[in-house]
Design a protein around this motif. Sequence first.
Motif, PDB file in Angstrom:
ATOM      1  N   LEU A  41       0.865  -1.188   0.000  1.00 20.53           N
ATOM      2  CA  LEU A  41       0.000   0.000   0.000  1.00 20.53           C
ATOM      3  C   LEU A  41       0.900   1.235   0.000  1.00 20.53           C
ATOM      4  O   LEU A  41       2.062   1.169   0.381  1.00 20.53           O
ATOM      5  N   ASP A  42       0.321   2.350  -0.394  1.00 21.43           N
ATOM      6  CA  ASP A  42       1.069   3.605  -0.395  1.00 21.43           C
ATOM      7  C   ASP A  42       0.757   4.400   0.857  1.00 21.43           C
ATOM      8  O   ASP A  42      -0.395   4.436   1.307  1.00 21.43           O
ATOM      9  N   PHE A  43       1.793   5.055   1.392  1.00 23.54           N
ATOM     10  CA  PHE A  43       1.636   5.909   2.563  1.00 23.54           C
ATOM     11  C   PHE A  43       2.317   7.248   2.288  1.00 23.54           C
ATOM     12  O   PHE A  43       3.301   7.305   1.551  1.00 23.54           O
ATOM     13  N   ARG A  44       1.754   8.281   2.886  1.00 19.80           N
ATOM     14  CA  ARG A  44       2.308   9.611   2.621  1.00 19.80           C
ATOM     15  C   ARG A  44       2.077  10.546   3.808  1.00 19.80           C
ATOM     16  O   ARG A  44       1.006  10.536   4.422  1.00 19.80           O
ATOM     17  N   PHE A  45       3.103  11.319   4.113  1.00 20.84           N
ATOM     18  CA  PHE A  45       2.934  12.460   5.022  1.00 20.84           C
ATOM     19  C   PHE A  45       3.487  13.675   4.312  1.00 20.84           C
ATOM     20  O   PHE A  45       4.587  13.631   3.755  1.00 20.84           O
ATOM     21  N   HIS A  46       2.737  14.766   4.313  1.00 22.56           N
ATOM     22  CA  HIS A  46       3.325  15.991   3.789  1.00 22.56           C
ATOM     23  C   HIS A  46       2.828  17.194   4.560  1.00 22.56           C
ATOM     24  O   HIS A  46       1.703  17.224   5.065  1.00 22.56           O
ATOM     25  N   ASP A  47       3.729  18.140   4.730  1.00 23.54           N
ATOM     26  CA  ASP A  47       3.378  19.434   5.316  1.00 23.54           C
ATOM     27  C   ASP A  47       4.205  20.485   4.590  1.00 23.54           C
ATOM     28  O   ASP A  47       4.720  20.211   3.487  1.00 23.54           O
ATOM     29  N   ASP A  48       4.370  21.667   5.178  1.00 23.45           N
ATOM     30  CA  ASP A  48       5.080  22.747   4.488  1.00 23.45           C
ATOM     31  C   ASP A  48       6.524  22.384   4.166  1.00 23.45           C
ATOM     32  O   ASP A  48       7.116  22.902   3.218  1.00 23.45           O
ATOM     33  N   SER A  49       7.112  21.504   4.975  1.00 21.05           N
ATOM     34  CA  SER A  49       8.553  21.274   4.817  1.00 21.05           C
ATOM     35  C   SER A  49       8.922  19.901   4.259  1.00 21.05           C
ATOM     36  O   SER A  49      10.100  19.639   4.018  1.00 21.05           O
ATOM     37  N   CYS A  50       7.962  19.023   4.069  1.00 25.32           N
ATOM     38  CA  CYS A  50       8.351  17.705   3.546  1.00 25.32           C
ATOM     39  C   CYS A  50       7.190  16.999   2.851  1.00 25.32           C
ATOM     40  O   CYS A  50       6.017  17.388   2.989  1.00 25.32           O
ATOM     41  N   ASP A  51       7.542  15.994   2.101  1.00 24.38           N
ATOM     42  CA  ASP A  51       6.549  15.139   1.430  1.00 24.38           C
ATOM     43  C   ASP A  51       7.203  13.761   1.342  1.00 24.38           C
ATOM     44  O   ASP A  51       7.989  13.477   0.441  1.00 24.38           O
ATOM     45  N   ILE A  52       6.906  12.913   2.321  1.00 25.36           N
ATOM     46  CA  ILE A  52       7.637  11.654   2.473  1.00 25.36           C
ATOM     47  C   ILE A  52       6.688  10.493   2.187  1.00 25.36           C
ATOM     48  O   ILE A  52       5.616  10.399   2.795  1.00 25.36           O
ATOM     49  N   ARG A  53       7.098   9.636   1.268  1.00 22.67           N
ATOM     50  CA  ARG A  53       6.212   8.559   0.831  1.00 22.67           C
ATOM     51  C   ARG A  53       6.916   7.210   0.864  1.00 22.67           C
ATOM     52  O   ARG A  53       8.121   7.126   0.645  1.00 22.67           O
ATOM     53  N   ALA A  54       6.139   6.188   1.104  1.00 25.79           N
ATOM     54  CA  ALA A  54       6.679   4.826   1.034  1.00 25.79           C
ATOM     55  C   ALA A  54       5.573   3.896   0.558  1.00 25.79           C
ATOM     56  O   ALA A  54       4.383   4.227   0.622  1.00 25.79           O
ATOM     57  N   ARG A  55       6.010   2.768   0.041  1.00 23.89           N
ATOM     58  CA  ARG A  55       5.064   1.779  -0.467  1.00 23.89           C
ATOM     59  C   ARG A  55       5.491   0.435   0.116  1.00 23.89           C
ATOM     60  O   ARG A  55       6.612  -0.035  -0.115  1.00 23.89           O
ATOM     61  N   ALA A  56       4.627  -0.161   0.927  1.00 23.63           N
ATOM     62  CA  ALA A  56       5.007  -1.401   1.618  1.00 23.63           C
ATOM     63  C   ALA A  56       3.747  -2.143   2.048  1.00 23.63           C
ATOM     64  O   ALA A  56       2.679  -1.537   2.193  1.00 23.63           O
ATOM     65  N   PRO A  57       3.871  -3.453   2.261  1.00 21.57           N
ATOM     66  CA  PRO A  57       2.687  -4.219   2.663  1.00 21.57           C
ATOM     67  C   PRO A  57       2.299  -3.977   4.122  1.00 21.57           C
ATOM     68  O   PRO A  57       3.131  -3.532   4.923  1.00 21.57           O
ATOM     69  N   THR A  58       1.063  -4.284   4.451  1.00 19.55           N
ATOM     70  CA  THR A  58       0.571  -4.138   5.826  1.00 19.55           C
ATOM     71  C   THR A  58       1.302  -5.107   6.751  1.00 19.55           C
ATOM     72  O   THR A  58       1.656  -4.770   7.875  1.00 19.55           O
ATOM     73  N   ILE A  59       1.501  -6.320   6.256  1.00 17.82           N
ATOM     74  CA  ILE A  59       2.197  -7.341   7.041  1.00 17.82           C
ATOM     75  C   ILE A  59       3.418  -7.773   6.242  1.00 17.82           C
ATOM     76  O   ILE A  59       3.278  -8.227   5.104  1.00 17.82           O
ATOM     77  N   GLU A  60       4.590  -7.600   6.814  1.00 18.99           N
ATOM     78  CA  GLU A  60       5.808  -8.002   6.116  1.00 18.99           C
ATOM     79  C   GLU A  60       6.370  -9.254   6.772  1.00 18.99           C
ATOM     80  O   GLU A  60       6.468  -9.336   7.996  1.00 18.99           O
ATOM     81  N   LEU A  61       6.729 -10.217   5.936  1.00 18.19           N
ATOM     82  CA  LEU A  61       7.249 -11.498   6.433  1.00 18.19           C
ATOM     83  C   LEU A  61       8.716 -11.626   6.071  1.00 18.19           C
ATOM     84  O   LEU A  61       9.172 -11.055   5.084  1.00 18.19           O
TER      85      LEU A  61
END
Length: 397
Positions: free
Chosen positions: A277-297
Motif C-alpha cells: 500500500l502507499d503511505f504519505r505524510f506531507h506538510d510545508d517542509s516535507c513530502d515523504i512517501r513509502a510503499r510497503a505491505p501491511t504485514i511483512e514477512l
Amino acid sequence: MLAADLNCVTSSASMADLAPLRTTRNLVDLAQDLEGITLVWDDGRVSRFTAAWLRDNCACPQCRHPQALERTYMFIDHATPTILAAAIGPGEVVDITFAAGSESHSSRFTKGWLREYGCCEDALREREFTQRLWGSDIASRLTTVSYADYMHTSDGVRAWIDAIQTDGVALLKGVPAQPGQLLEVGRRIGPIRATNFGDHYDVVSMPNPNASAYTAMGLELHTDLANWRSPPDVQLLCCLKSTVTGGESVFADGFMVAEELRIADPETHGLLSTHALDFRFHDDSCDIRARAPTIELDRAGRHLQVRFNNWLRAPMRLPEDVIEPMYQALATFWRMLRSPRFHLNVRLEPGDLIAYNNHRVLHGRAPFDPRSGERHLQGCYLNLEDLQSRLRLLDRV
Ligand code: OGA
Ligand code: ZN
Ligand code: ZN
C-alpha cells in the motif's frame, strides 16, 4: 619444496573479537581433507567448514586490521585455498595451514568461535531471543523498570531491553517529568533516530496541527511513520502532564493479531502480506512517501513488520481486481485490532515512559477533552540495532 616457501603467520587466538566467544563444549575429533575440515563435538554435533570459508575468516593481523578489527584479506586476490595441515592444539584451538597457489598461510581458530559459527541450519533458525506474543493478559505482567535502575544499573537497562525484544513493550516509572528527559533515557541506549518531526516531538493538542497526534482526537491503533521506507524501530513516549479527562493509551501486539489472522483467514493474511500500500505524510517542509505491505514477512514466513496507519494511507495503487479484496482484508485486520482481547490499556501518568517496537506493537489513545486539564507527552525513536548492541556490550566480559 613447499615448506621452504611457507610464509606462515600464526595468528593469536583472539579471533579479532572484543568479546571472545566461549563454549563449554569440547572438541573430540578433527578430520581434514583438501577441501575442508570436519569437527566433532562432545555433544555429537558435527561441524563442517570449507577451506575457502576458513581462510576468509582468518583473524590474524595480516588478515584483519589490528586496530579496526575489520577484514583486510580479500579472497578475490588469492587462489582458491586447500587445507595443508590441521590439528587441535593446546587449549583447544584449531591450527590450520592453507595452501593457495604458491602462497601458504597459517591460521588459528578458537573453539568458542568455531562452535558459534559452525552451526547447522537448524541452529541458525533459532532466534537470539524468544518472542512472547500477547493479548490483554500482558497487563498483569508488563515489564516495569524504575528510572533509577534503568539509568544506573546493568540489570535495569538489560531488563528493559529484554522486554522490548520479547514482548515488544516495556514501561519505565519515575522518569523526571521534565521536557527533554526522554532523550536522556534514549541516549542510555544509543543515538536518537531523528525524523521530519525532529529528534523528539511534543504530543499536545495544538491550534494548527500538522498531524492527527497533535489534536485532541482519539487515535486508532497504528504504527508511526508508516510513510517511511523503514519506520523507526522503537518508540518512546514520555508523559509530562496528564490531568485531562480521557487520553488513555492503548497498545496491541500486531504479531499476535497477524498470527491469529494467518490461522483464521490465511487468504486475507496472504493479501495483506503480498500487496504493498502507499503511505504519505506531507506538510510545508516535507513530502515523504513509502510503499510497503501491511504485514511483512521474512524469508521463513515469520512476521517481520506490521505497518498500519489509516491517516497516512495514500490512495491505493493496485490492480483493479485487488482493490475491493484489499479493502475487505484491511477491514478484517482492523476489526481484529479493535477487539479488546488484544488490548493493553494504560493511563500514562507524569513520570511514565512507555517504549515499544514500532514494527510490531501498535499504539493509540482515547480522545480527550482539552478544556478539562493538560496533557503533554514527548516522543522520540531509537534503532533496534542500538538496543541489541547495548545488550551485547553489557554481556561483554
Ligand atoms: C503519537 C501518538 C499517542 C498519544 O504521537 O504518535 O500516537 O497518546 N500519540 O498521544
Ligand atoms: Zn591470516
Ligand atoms: Zn503514533
